[in-house]
Design an enzyme around this catalytic site. Structure first.
Site, PDB file in Angstrom:
ATOM      1  N   HIS A   1     -13.690  -9.114  -1.228  1.00 44.58           N
ATOM      2  CA  HIS A   1     -14.523  -9.521  -0.096  1.00 44.58           C
ATOM      3  C   HIS A   1     -15.814 -10.156  -0.618  1.00 44.58           C
ATOM      4  O   HIS A   1     -16.126 -10.067  -1.794  1.00 44.58           O
ATOM      5  CB  HIS A   1     -14.959  -8.300   0.720  1.00 44.58           C
ATOM      6  CG  HIS A   1     -13.880  -7.431   1.238  1.00 44.58           C
ATOM      7  ND1 HIS A   1     -13.440  -7.484   2.535  1.00 44.58           N
ATOM      8  CD2 HIS A   1     -13.157  -6.445   0.662  1.00 44.58           C
ATOM      9  CE1 HIS A   1     -12.511  -6.574   2.742  1.00 44.58           C
ATOM     10  NE2 HIS A   1     -12.317  -5.922   1.600  1.00 44.58           N
TER      11      HIS A   1
ATOM     12  N   GLU B   1     -16.380  -5.382  -2.534  1.00 48.33           N
ATOM     13  CA  GLU B   1     -17.288  -6.364  -1.946  1.00 48.33           C
ATOM     14  C   GLU B   1     -18.134  -6.979  -3.048  1.00 48.33           C
ATOM     15  O   GLU B   1     -18.709  -6.258  -3.870  1.00 48.33           O
ATOM     16  CB  GLU B   1     -18.228  -5.702  -0.934  1.00 48.33           C
ATOM     17  CG  GLU B   1     -17.565  -5.188   0.319  1.00 48.33           C
ATOM     18  CD  GLU B   1     -17.396  -6.241   1.394  1.00 48.33           C
ATOM     19  OE1 GLU B   1     -17.729  -7.424   1.152  1.00 48.33           O
ATOM     20  OE2 GLU B   1     -16.943  -5.865   2.484  1.00 48.33           O
TER      21      GLU B   1
ATOM     22  N   HIS C   1      -9.817 -11.030   1.501  1.00 47.09           N
ATOM     23  CA  HIS C   1      -9.891 -10.564   2.883  1.00 47.09           C
ATOM     24  C   HIS C   1      -9.331 -11.619   3.832  1.00 47.09           C
ATOM     25  O   HIS C   1      -8.653 -11.303   4.802  1.00 47.09           O
ATOM     26  CB  HIS C   1     -11.343 -10.229   3.216  1.00 47.09           C
ATOM     27  CG  HIS C   1     -11.508  -9.366   4.418  1.00 47.09           C
ATOM     28  ND1 HIS C   1     -12.746  -9.159   4.978  1.00 47.09           N
ATOM     29  CD2 HIS C   1     -10.644  -8.652   5.168  1.00 47.09           C
ATOM     30  CE1 HIS C   1     -12.621  -8.360   6.017  1.00 47.09           C
ATOM     31  NE2 HIS C   1     -11.361  -8.031   6.158  1.00 47.09           N
TER      32      HIS C   1
ATOM     33  N   ASP D   1     -13.672 -14.524   3.796  1.00 49.33           N
ATOM     34  CA  ASP D   1     -14.086 -14.122   2.454  1.00 49.33           C
ATOM     35  C   ASP D   1     -12.900 -13.765   1.557  1.00 49.33           C
ATOM     36  O   ASP D   1     -11.857 -13.383   2.077  1.00 49.33           O
ATOM     37  CB  ASP D   1     -15.091 -12.965   2.534  1.00 49.33           C
ATOM     38  CG  ASP D   1     -14.579 -11.743   3.279  1.00 49.33           C
ATOM     39  OD1 ASP D   1     -14.010 -11.889   4.370  1.00 49.33           O
ATOM     40  OD2 ASP D   1     -14.756 -10.633   2.767  1.00 49.33           O
TER      41      ASP D   1
END
Length: 184
Positions: free
Chosen positions: A35, A117, A156, A166
Site C-alpha cells: 500500500h 504501508e 492494494h 495504491d
C-alpha cells in the site's frame, strides 16, 4: 510491561494497534499486499499515520482528518520515507488494511494477507531507503510464511480495483522484486 504476543519483527518499532483481530483458524497466510499512505495526502511529516492506526488522529489538526478520524484501520507494517519501520499488528493476527477485496477469486484478503504501508502517494517516487527496507521485511515475512512467494505479492489496487490505486504507478515492481531476490 509484557511484550505483545504473536510474531513481531525485532528490527521494527512496536506500536500495537487496537484495529486487529484473530485470523480465521482455517486460513493460511499466503499473500502480501503493498500500500501507500500519507497524511495529510501528499505530505510526509508528523506522526499522523501512526495516530490513525492507533485511533488517536485529531480531526481538528487538518481539514482532511475530519473525514477519516472515525476510520478503524491498520496495517501490519509502515515504512517511513527514511526506511524506519513501525509494526502495528503481529504478523499472525489480522490487520484491517485491505477492506473489500479479492485475490484470485478469494474475498476478504485481510483474512489471509499481510499488509505493508509505504509512506508515499501515487504521484511521488518512493525512496531508496523504502525499497531496501521493504525488501528486507519481505524476506523476513517469507521466512515466517513460505506460502508467500513473489507471485503472491500484490498491490492494494490489484485486490480492490476501481476502489484503490495504491501503491500507485510510480512503485517500481521490477526493482522491488529484484531486491527481494538479493535479500533472501
Amino acid at each position: 510491561m509484557n511484550a505483545p504476543s504473536g510474531i513481531w519483527l525485532a528490527d521494527a518499532r512496536h506500536c500495537p494497534s487496537p484495529n486487529a483481530d484473530e485470523r480465521p483458524t482455517d486460513c493460511e497466510t499466503d499473500l502480501l499486499v503493498i500500500h501507500n499512505i500519507s497524511l495529510p495526502p501528499g505530505e510526509f511529516t508528523g506522526d499522523y499515520v501512526e495516530d490513525l492506526f492507533l485511533n488517536r488522529l485529531d480531526p481538528a489538526a487538518h481539514p482532511y482528518f475530519a473525514t477519516i478520524a472515525e476510520l478503524r484501520v491498520s496495517a501490519h507494517l509502515f515504512v517511513r520515507r527514511n526506511g524506519d519501520c513501525i509494526q502495528f499488528v503481529a504478523l499472525d493476527r489480522r490487520a484491517w488494511h485491505a477492506g473489500v477485496s479479492c485475490f484470485q477469486g478469494r474475498e476478504r484478503c485481510n483474512d489471509f494477507s499481510i499488509g505493508i504501508e509505504l509512506e508515499g502517494s501515487d504521484d511521488q517516487p518512493f525512496t531508496a531507503a523504502q525499497y531496501e527496507r521493504l525488501a528486507q521485511l519481505t524476506a523476513q515475512i517469507m521466512q515466517h510464511y513460505p506460502a508467500i512467494t513473489i507471485e503472491r505479492i500484490t498491490g492494494h489496487s490489484d485486490i480492490a480495483p476501481g476502489r484503490k490505486t495504491d501503491p500507485g504507478p510510480l512503485f517500481d515492481w521490477q526493482r522491488y522484486r529484484a531486491m527481494i531476490g538479493q535479500a533472501c
